[in-house]
Design a protein around this motif. Sequence first.
Motif, PDB file in Angstrom:
ATOM      1  N   SER A 285      -8.252  -2.856   6.099  1.00 15.95           N
ATOM      2  CA  SER A 285      -8.496  -1.949   4.978  1.00 15.95           C
ATOM      3  C   SER A 285      -7.591  -0.728   5.003  1.00 15.95           C
ATOM      4  N   ALA A 286      -6.859  -0.524   6.107  1.00 13.48           N
ATOM      5  CA  ALA A 286      -6.054   0.694   6.261  1.00 13.48           C
ATOM      6  C   ALA A 286      -5.039   0.833   5.128  1.00 13.48           C
ATOM      7  N   GLY A 287      -5.057   1.987   4.504  1.00 10.60           N
ATOM      8  CA  GLY A 287      -4.146   2.270   3.410  1.00 10.60           C
ATOM      9  C   GLY A 287      -4.616   1.815   2.050  1.00 10.60           C
ATOM     10  N   GLN A 288      -5.652   0.980   2.016  1.00 14.03           N
ATOM     11  CA  GLN A 288      -6.153   0.490   0.735  1.00 14.03           C
ATOM     12  C   GLN A 288      -6.947   1.598   0.039  1.00 14.03           C
TER      13      GLN A 288
ATOM     14  N   ILE B  83       0.852  -1.176   0.000  1.00 12.85           N
ATOM     15  CA  ILE B  83       0.000   0.000   0.000  1.00 12.85           C
ATOM     16  C   ILE B  83       0.894   1.234   0.000  1.00 12.85           C
ATOM     17  N   PRO B  84       0.395   2.382  -0.458  1.00  9.65           N
ATOM     18  CA  PRO B  84       1.248   3.572  -0.601  1.00  9.65           C
ATOM     19  C   PRO B  84       2.068   3.873   0.654  1.00  9.65           C
ATOM     20  N   GLY B  85       3.347   4.173   0.455  1.00  8.17           N
ATOM     21  CA  GLY B  85       4.256   4.388   1.563  1.00  8.17           C
ATOM     22  C   GLY B  85       4.033   5.721   2.263  1.00  8.17           C
ATOM     23  N   ALA B  86       3.986   5.686   3.576  1.00  3.57           N
ATOM     24  CA  ALA B  86       3.868   6.903   4.387  1.00  3.57           C
ATOM     25  C   ALA B  86       4.367   6.567   5.784  1.00  3.57           C
TER      26      ALA B  86
ATOM     27  N   LEU C  57       0.218  -0.108  18.194  1.00  2.00           N
ATOM     28  CA  LEU C  57       1.190   0.371  17.216  1.00  2.00           C
ATOM     29  C   LEU C  57       1.324  -0.696  16.140  1.00  2.00           C
ATOM     30  N   PHE C  58       1.054  -0.314  14.904  1.00  2.00           N
ATOM     31  CA  PHE C  58       0.898  -1.262  13.805  1.00  2.00           C
ATOM     32  C   PHE C  58       1.730  -0.778  12.635  1.00  2.00           C
ATOM     33  N   GLY C  59       1.715  -1.510  11.536  1.00  2.00           N
ATOM     34  CA  GLY C  59       2.443  -1.112  10.351  1.00  2.00           C
ATOM     35  C   GLY C  59       1.908  -1.838   9.128  1.00  2.00           C
ATOM     36  N   GLY C  60       2.768  -2.012   8.128  1.00  2.00           N
ATOM     37  CA  GLY C  60       4.218  -1.933   8.029  1.00  2.00           C
ATOM     38  C   GLY C  60       4.942  -2.454   9.272  1.00  2.00           C
ATOM     39  N   GLU C  61       6.157  -1.976   9.434  1.00  2.00           N
ATOM     40  CA  GLU C  61       6.952  -2.363  10.593  1.00  2.00           C
ATOM     41  C   GLU C  61       7.207  -1.140  11.466  1.00  2.00           C
ATOM     42  N   PRO C  62       6.508  -1.034  12.605  1.00  2.64           N
ATOM     43  CA  PRO C  62       6.593   0.176  13.418  1.00  2.64           C
ATOM     44  C   PRO C  62       7.980   0.461  13.973  1.00  2.64           C
TER      45      PRO C  62
ATOM     46  N   VAL D  39      -5.972   4.681  12.335  1.00  3.86           N
ATOM     47  CA  VAL D  39      -5.361   5.831  11.672  1.00  3.86           C
ATOM     48  C   VAL D  39      -4.183   5.363  10.836  1.00  3.86           C
ATOM     49  N   ASN D  40      -4.225   5.672   9.548  1.00  2.00           N
ATOM     50  CA  ASN D  40      -3.125   5.337   8.657  1.00  2.00           C
ATOM     51  C   ASN D  40      -1.956   6.304   8.871  1.00  2.00           C
ATOM     52  N   SER D  41      -0.802   5.956   8.317  1.00  2.75           N
ATOM     53  CA  SER D  41       0.403   6.754   8.516  1.00  2.75           C
ATOM     54  C   SER D  41       0.304   8.170   7.950  1.00  2.75           C
TER      55      SER D  41
END
Length: 394
Positions: free
Chosen positions: A321-324, A88-91, A121-126, A309-311
């Motif tokens: 669904s976050a970031g999709q 998903i888009p990087g942020a 705390l979630f990610g990606g890799e936090p 909350v997305n990055s």
Amino acid sequence: MRLIQGESQYWAVGKNFVARVPADRLGADGRPTPELTASLEARDHDRAPASDVFGLTVLVTTRCNLACSYCFQNAELPTPGAGGPLRIPGATVDDTKVADIMAFTRKRMAELDKTSVNLMLFGGEPTMYLDSCVKLLDGCRDIGLAGAAMISNGTLLTAPAAVALENAGLQWVQITLDGDKAEHDRSRITIGGRGTFEKILRNVEKASSETALKWHLRVILNGDSITSVDGLVGRLADRLEPDKFMMTFGLVYDVGLGYEKTVQHSVSLGHRLADLHRQAIDAGFTVGAPRVVDCQFCEEVGGTTGAVVNSDGSLFSCYHSAGQPGYDLGSVTSGYEPEKVASRWVNCGYETEGVDKAAARLQGDIVDAAILDHLYAKGLLAQATSGQPAPTGH
């Protein structure tokens, strides 16, 4: 509430309790009577706590240092030689976003009459952005931190990093293993293609010895690793202190990206997972009693119990669904947008429409009955129901 048939009794599994239903409480047909079922459901309802806690999940970053091919955050199939699938888009959350997230959280808590917050705390890799993790923990402590957890791949979670996070208020860490070492190192790889099993285990071994953090080892299995995982529990017990760790086993399902090692729900897999959980209990790891769990975020439409909350500061209904693209519902600066909430709100499992739900329920009942029977037989059921782990993710 679920009623699950065990070896010599039924188990009543609700949102707020687990109860053994002895054989002499059953009807002539060997099943709980309607009156007993109604009584148990009323008991579950009566024990429901009045929660004043706001659940907050923050994707600290959508970037990751691993290239797991089955990750649900992957956006498309890998390009040959590219080192892994696109995501998903990087942020990444920066200081401005931390301030915006905390301002949004304070406002929502005031609107909803919540007095404390559970942070995930979630990610990606936090842990790629440790400073942002600490600042989010600090911000939540200022408004009443009730609990704090992190889902990490463990490759960067060194002992100093774990100490810093614990000092900032972190309580739980979930680490995922892809079966035993050989399969894990084929599946959970760096962007450069290197295996990560030993690095993760060394980090967890050291960090768990230098902190009082609680740990959840989530072992996910695919069509290959399900047949080669027998020695894993013993090896982990030899390297770690089992009483500091919760352990669960799950399966990788089709994520729609051409992953070829998926497995389907079945009775045989249920018995296989049941046996692995029994092994974990016997080795001294904590295995929590099953519960009926509603998602703290997406179960009620409109973010009335929590927020994801997305990055980049955008809001979503569910961490899946976050970031999709096409699932955002507003932002921490503008709030939820009612028209988007009405048309885009999704619940956990929205992306698994092809799953055989009847087979999934049967498999789940086999596993949960085995866990409850084994905990009861070993005198561990009360301990297992006294507290539950942090939410699980990838």
